[in-house]
Scaffold this motif. Structure first.
Motif, PDB file in Angstrom:
ATOM      1  N   THR A   1       1.800  -7.566  -0.163  1.00  0.00           N
ATOM      2  CA  THR A   1       2.863  -6.818   0.496  1.00  0.00           C
ATOM      3  C   THR A   1       3.731  -6.095  -0.520  1.00  0.00           C
ATOM      4  N   TYR A   2       4.434  -5.046  -0.042  1.00  0.00           N
ATOM      5  CA  TYR A   2       5.345  -4.270  -0.889  1.00  0.00           C
ATOM      6  C   TYR A   2       6.234  -3.412   0.004  1.00  0.00           C
TER       7      TYR A   2
ATOM      8  N   GLU B   1       5.798   6.181  -8.145  1.00  0.00           N
ATOM      9  CA  GLU B   1       4.391   6.560  -8.092  1.00  0.00           C
ATOM     10  C   GLU B   1       3.536   5.458  -7.477  1.00  0.00           C
ATOM     11  N   LEU B   2       3.825   4.215  -7.838  1.00  0.00           N
ATOM     12  CA  LEU B   2       3.024   3.101  -7.333  1.00  0.00           C
ATOM     13  C   LEU B   2       3.349   2.767  -5.878  1.00  0.00           C
TER      14      LEU B   2
ATOM     15  N   THR C   1       8.260  -3.729   5.334  1.00  0.00           N
ATOM     16  CA  THR C   1       7.260  -4.403   4.501  1.00  0.00           C
ATOM     17  C   THR C   1       5.874  -3.885   4.865  1.00  0.00           C
ATOM     18  N   LEU C   2       5.167  -3.374   3.880  1.00  0.00           N
ATOM     19  CA  LEU C   2       3.831  -2.815   4.088  1.00  0.00           C
ATOM     20  C   LEU C   2       2.785  -3.756   3.499  1.00  0.00           C
TER      21      LEU C   2
ATOM     22  N   VAL D   1       6.721  -7.650 -12.235  1.00  0.00           N
ATOM     23  CA  VAL D   1       7.148  -8.544 -11.157  1.00  0.00           C
ATOM     24  C   VAL D   1       6.746  -7.968  -9.805  1.00  0.00           C
ATOM     25  N   ASN D   2       6.986  -6.670  -9.607  1.00  0.00           N
ATOM     26  CA  ASN D   2       6.647  -6.025  -8.334  1.00  0.00           C
ATOM     27  C   ASN D   2       5.143  -6.015  -8.097  1.00  0.00           C
ATOM     28  N   LEU D   3       4.374  -5.772  -9.157  1.00  0.00           N
ATOM     29  CA  LEU D   3       2.923  -5.754  -9.018  1.00  0.00           C
ATOM     30  C   LEU D   3       2.394  -7.152  -8.709  1.00  0.00           C
TER      31      LEU D   3
END
Length: 339
Positions: free
Chosen positions: A148-149, A96-97, A157-158, A138-140
């Protein structure tokens, strides 16, 4: 910006800057000093693009405050995207994120844009951030640190051009101390902070809000109902409001439909037995006050739902998983539905 009897937000865009006038009003309403102070802080926070952490009891209107911050910010013409971190299972919230690529997992039949990407240029509101798992924290953190994510199952990489506003009823410093929430993420989120006052500390606002919601839901009321009796206003003022504004809205809407007289009375609001305010410990800390109010709100919701925990969770605006965790935390029996 402060009206004599209410506080509301109005955003005006100057046509000289090439933007058409855009007036946005949000239901951040109150005449109390507590709400005036909150409004003034929201106005200051809106001028920055830094992350915001909004804290307050369940039902105080944290999302409305987040909307008000967004409406007054430079990002107001871009999306406001909300995610309830406590309402989604861990296996779903990452998708979702961050979104996912086709074939990333079983059932991923096509690429999906995540909430971060959907909020591009605008505001991402993370409600109940205290319920986010450590893995996702951690991802947030990476998004907040580097902007970036990647989508789940992707390699591209966005970059994320978003403002993050998080909200929680959890005592975050306690959660950090107990290793349930990452300290580095907490400080990244808590650059600017806003504490939303509980309804019981907003002197005079209960009657004002009751009238406001009576007008808002006028189309739902029994046609013969014209307003509130003096006894109803007195009962509203005496009640402790463990469920805060959400509880007030619920009681007013129900009374508007069920009342069979011209004026709503205490009995229509379910407050016929309300006496003077209950005693509050003189030296109670803010954390203790929040925990006491949270426990009272949970007990009342479970009792009101006749032990149906799914219904109780919905009335509190939290997931069933979160409700089970809170029941265990406060050692409240998992009551079964009554036959």
């Amino acid at each position: 910006m402060l009206a004599s009897d209410t506080v509301s937000f109005t955003l005006s865009r100057n046509r000289a800057n090439g933007l058409s006038e855009n007036r946005v009003e949000k239901n951040v309403i109150g005449a109390s000093q507590a709400m005036k102070a909150t409004v003034q802080r929201i106005a200051k926070i809106s001028q920055s693009d830094a992350p915001v952490l909004i804290q307050g009891e369940t039902g105080t209107g944290k999302e409305l405050c987040a909307l008000a911050v967004h409406a007054h910010s430079a990002r107001s013409t871009r999306p406001f995207v909300a995610v309830n971190c406590g309402a989604l299972p861990d296996k779903l919230i990452q998708s979702e994120l961050f979104g996912h690529e086709k074939g990333a997992f079983t059932g991923a039949h096509q690429r999906k844009i995540g909430r971060i990407e959907a909020a591009e240029g605008g505001t991402l509101f993370l409600d109940e951030i205290g319920d986010l798992s450590l893995d996702l924290q951690v991802n947030l953190l990476r998004v907040l640190q580097g902007g970036t994510y990647e989508r789940v199952g992707g390699t591209e990489t966005l970059r994320a051009d978003i403002r993050v506003i998080a909200a929680t009823h959890v005592d975050m410093e306690k959660a950090v101390g107990e290793k349930r929430f990452r300290e580095d993420l907490y400080y990244r989120l808590n650059v600017l902070n806003l504490d939303v006052p509980p309804l019981r500390s907003r002197d005079g606002d209960v009657v004002l809000l009751a009238r406001h919601w009576f007008d808002m839901f006028a189309a739902e009321r029994n046609p013969q109902v014209r307003g509130f009796s003096r006894d109803a206003f007195a009962a509203l003022s005496r009640h402790h409001w463990p469920g805060n504004v959400r509880e007030l809205i619920n009681r007013v809407r129900r009374a508007m439909v069920m009342c069979e007289r011209q004026l709503i009375g205490p009995e229509d609001l379910g407050l016929e037995h309300v006496g003077p305010h209950r005693d509050i410990p003189v030296e109670e800390t803010l954390a203790e006050a929040r925990e006491r109010a949270e426990r009272e709100a949970i007990c009342e919701a479970v009792d009101r739902s006749a032990g149906n925990l799914s219904r109780a969770a919905r009335s509190l605006g939290i997931s069933r998983v979160t409700l089970y965790r809170l029941l265990d935390k406060y050692q409240i029996p998992h009551r079964l539905p009554r036959n």
